[in-house]
Write a protein that holds these residues in place. Structure first.
Motif, PDB file in Angstrom:
ATOM      1  N   GLY A 116      11.496  -6.214   0.540  1.00 48.47           N
ATOM      2  CA  GLY A 116      10.217  -6.907   0.400  1.00 48.47           C
ATOM      3  C   GLY A 116       9.132  -6.293   1.264  1.00 48.47           C
ATOM      4  N   LEU A 117       9.491  -5.894   2.491  1.00 53.09           N
ATOM      5  CA  LEU A 117       8.515  -5.239   3.369  1.00 53.09           C
ATOM      6  C   LEU A 117       7.999  -3.941   2.764  1.00 53.09           C
ATOM      7  CD1 LEU A 117       9.971  -5.579   6.980  1.00 53.09           C
ATOM      8  CD2 LEU A 117       7.944  -6.675   6.047  1.00 53.09           C
ATOM      9  N   MET A 118       8.906  -3.190   2.157  1.00 50.80           N
ATOM     10  CA  MET A 118       8.500  -1.898   1.587  1.00 50.80           C
ATOM     11  C   MET A 118       7.775  -2.063   0.252  1.00 50.80           C
ATOM     12  SD  MET A 118      11.607   0.615   2.645  1.00 50.80           S
ATOM     13  CE  MET A 118      12.989  -0.480   2.422  1.00 50.80           C
ATOM     14  N   ALA A 119       8.135  -3.084  -0.500  1.00 54.03           N
ATOM     15  CA  ALA A 119       7.522  -3.274  -1.819  1.00 54.03           C
ATOM     16  C   ALA A 119       6.142  -3.936  -1.739  1.00 54.03           C
ATOM     17  CB  ALA A 119       8.434  -4.130  -2.697  1.00 54.03           C
ATOM     18  N   ALA A 120       5.900  -4.721  -0.719  1.00 51.15           N
ATOM     19  CA  ALA A 120       4.659  -5.495  -0.637  1.00 51.15           C
ATOM     20  C   ALA A 120       3.384  -4.650  -0.724  1.00 51.15           C
ATOM     21  CB  ALA A 120       4.656  -6.355   0.623  1.00 51.15           C
ATOM     22  N   PRO A 121       3.259  -3.549   0.031  1.00 49.48           N
ATOM     23  CA  PRO A 121       2.020  -2.763  -0.099  1.00 49.48           C
ATOM     24  C   PRO A 121       1.821  -2.190  -1.501  1.00 49.48           C
ATOM     25  CG  PRO A 121       3.209  -2.138   1.887  1.00 49.48           C
ATOM     26  CD  PRO A 121       4.117  -3.037   1.098  1.00 49.48           C
ATOM     27  N   ALA A 122       2.910  -1.759  -2.128  1.00 52.20           N
ATOM     28  CA  ALA A 122       2.796  -1.218  -3.491  1.00 52.20           C
ATOM     29  C   ALA A 122       2.363  -2.308  -4.464  1.00 52.20           C
ATOM     30  CB  ALA A 122       4.126  -0.607  -3.926  1.00 52.20           C
ATOM     31  N   LEU A 123       2.941  -3.485  -4.347  1.00 50.56           N
ATOM     32  CA  LEU A 123       2.558  -4.596  -5.221  1.00 50.56           C
ATOM     33  C   LEU A 123       1.115  -5.019  -4.978  1.00 50.56           C
ATOM     34  CD1 LEU A 123       5.809  -6.757  -5.058  1.00 50.56           C
ATOM     35  CD2 LEU A 123       4.977  -5.396  -6.988  1.00 50.56           C
TER      36      LEU A 123
ATOM     37  N   PRO B 145      -7.017  -3.107  -1.751  1.00 48.38           N
ATOM     38  CA  PRO B 145      -7.208  -1.794  -1.130  1.00 48.38           C
ATOM     39  C   PRO B 145      -6.026  -1.440  -0.230  1.00 48.38           C
ATOM     40  CG  PRO B 145      -8.546  -3.432  -0.019  1.00 48.38           C
ATOM     41  CD  PRO B 145      -7.902  -4.124  -1.187  1.00 48.38           C
ATOM     42  N   VAL B 146      -5.437  -0.279  -0.461  1.00 46.10           N
ATOM     43  CA  VAL B 146      -4.318   0.189   0.345  1.00 46.10           C
ATOM     44  C   VAL B 146      -4.777   1.434   1.089  1.00 46.10           C
ATOM     45  CG1 VAL B 146      -1.934   1.034   0.292  1.00 46.10           C
ATOM     46  CG2 VAL B 146      -2.661  -0.731  -1.314  1.00 46.10           C
TER      47      VAL B 146
END
Length: 141
Positions: free
Chosen positions: A57-64, A71-72
């Motif tokens: 979830g930590l790794m997927a959150a920015p992509a989602l 804005p990323v």
């Protein structure tokens, strides 16, 4: 980082606090990243699944978030491998000495009114402020 963005900051803080509360209430676990990762290799079989799900979830959150139109940032500023390795080792040593990381102490520990977490959070916030001061005003960064 530029500009004051209170609404996204408040929403993000509420999501982090809510997730930490859910993990605590649901599994009785503290959402400290160093503890989650540190216990991954030695965790019992049933204890490994939630740790892997948490990290996924930590790794997927920015992509989602980016996929949803948020804005990323492009990435971290360039640094030498020696600086990155040295910083990583210091962070790892600090989390061992301090009995946890910024997320464990700053979010979960303060919410539980832990004096140890309050002391740890004060020390790493003061160290961060001193580092920024030295970088910007003494070293001319």
């Amino acid at each position: 980082m530029s500009g004051l963005t209170p609404i996204p900051a408040l929403a993000g803080g509420a999501l982090i606090g809510g997730a930490a509360a859910l993990l605590w209430l649901g599994l009785g676990r503290i959402a400290g990243i160093s503890g989650v990762v540190g216990g991954l290799m030695t965790a019992a079989r049933g204890d490994r699944a939630w740790r892997l799900a948490f990290l996924a979830g930590l790794m997927a959150a920015p992509a989602l978030y980016g996929w949803a139109g948020g804005p990323v940032p492009a990435g971290a500023p360039p640094a030498s491998p020696a600086l990155v390795i040295g910083g990583g080792l210091l962070v790892g040593l600090g989390t061992r000495l301090g009995g946890g990381c910024t997320s464990g102490h700053g979010v979960c520990g303060l919410a539980r009114l832990s004096r140890r977490s309050a002391a740890a959070t004060l020390v790493f916030m003061a160290t961060a402020a001193l580092t920024v001061f030295l970088h910007h005003h003494i070293l001319g960064g």
